[in-house]
Design a protein around this motif. Structure first.
Motif, short mmCIF file in Angstrom:
data_model
loop_
_atom_site.label_atom_id
_atom_site.label_comp_id
_atom_site.label_asym_id
_atom_site.label_seq_id
_atom_site.Cartn_x
_atom_site.Cartn_y
_atom_site.Cartn_z
N GLU A 1 -10.12 -0.85 -0.72
CA GLU A 1 -9.88 -0.86 0.72
C GLU A 1 -8.52 -0.28 1.11
O GLU A 1 -8.40 0.44 2.08
N ARG A 2 -7.47 -0.60 0.34
CA ARG A 2 -6.11 -0.21 0.73
C ARG A 2 -5.57 0.97 -0.04
O ARG A 2 -4.48 1.46 0.25
N ALA B 1 0.87 -1.17 0.00
CA ALA B 1 0.00 0.00 0.00
C ALA B 1 0.91 1.23 0.00
O ALA B 1 2.07 1.16 0.39
N LEU C 1 -1.83 0.36 -4.61
CA LEU C 1 -0.91 -0.73 -4.31
C LEU C 1 0.24 -0.65 -5.30
O LEU C 1 0.02 -0.56 -6.51
#
Length: 108
Positions: A41-42, A9, A45
Motif C-alpha cells: 500500500e505505501r 514511506a 518503507l
C-alpha cells in the motif's frame, strides 16, 4: 517491552530529509539504508534509524535568508560574485568590426 521501529514511506522520507526521490532510491539500492521493506500500500518503507545512520538530517530547518545579501539565485549566500558581466553589443564588450565574436562564430 516491544519497541517498534519508526518507518517512513519514501515520499515521507523525501520530505523529512529535504532530498529527491532518486537520492533515497539510489541510497536504498546501494545498501546505505538497511532494513527497508516493500509495502503493497505505501511502497518502500525506510527506517528512521537507517536515514540517520546514512547521514540524513530529519526535518532540518532551512538556513535563514540573509536579508542584506539575499539574491534570487542564492549566490551571495554561497559567497560567490553577484555582479553580472556587461551585456554584449553596442559597446558592451564586442570589438568594433568583429560581430562574429558576439555570435560565437570564428572570425573569417
Amino acid at each position: 517491552m516491544s519497541m517498534r521501529r519508526s518507518l517512513l514511506a519514501r515520499r515521507e522520507a523525501v520530505a523529512a530529509c529535504g532530498v529527491s526521490r532518486s537520492t533515497i532510491r539510489r541510497r536504498r539500492e546501494a545498501g546505505d539504508l538497511p532494513g527497508c521493506v516493500r509495502d503493497e500500500e505505501r511502497g518502500w518503507l525506510i527506517p528512521v534509524d537507517a536515514l540517520l545512520a546514512a547521514g540524513f538530517r530529519l526535518n532540518a530547518p532551512a538556513p535563514p535568508e540573509d536579508a542584506a545579501g539575499a539574491d534570487a539565485d542564492g549566490w551571495a549566500a554561497r559567497g560567490l560574485e553577484t555582479t553580472k558581466p556587461p551585456a554584449l553589443g553596442a559597446g558592451g564588450g564586442v570589438p568594433a568590426g568583429r560581430p562574429a565574436l558576439a555570435a560565437g562564430l570564428p572570425p573569417l
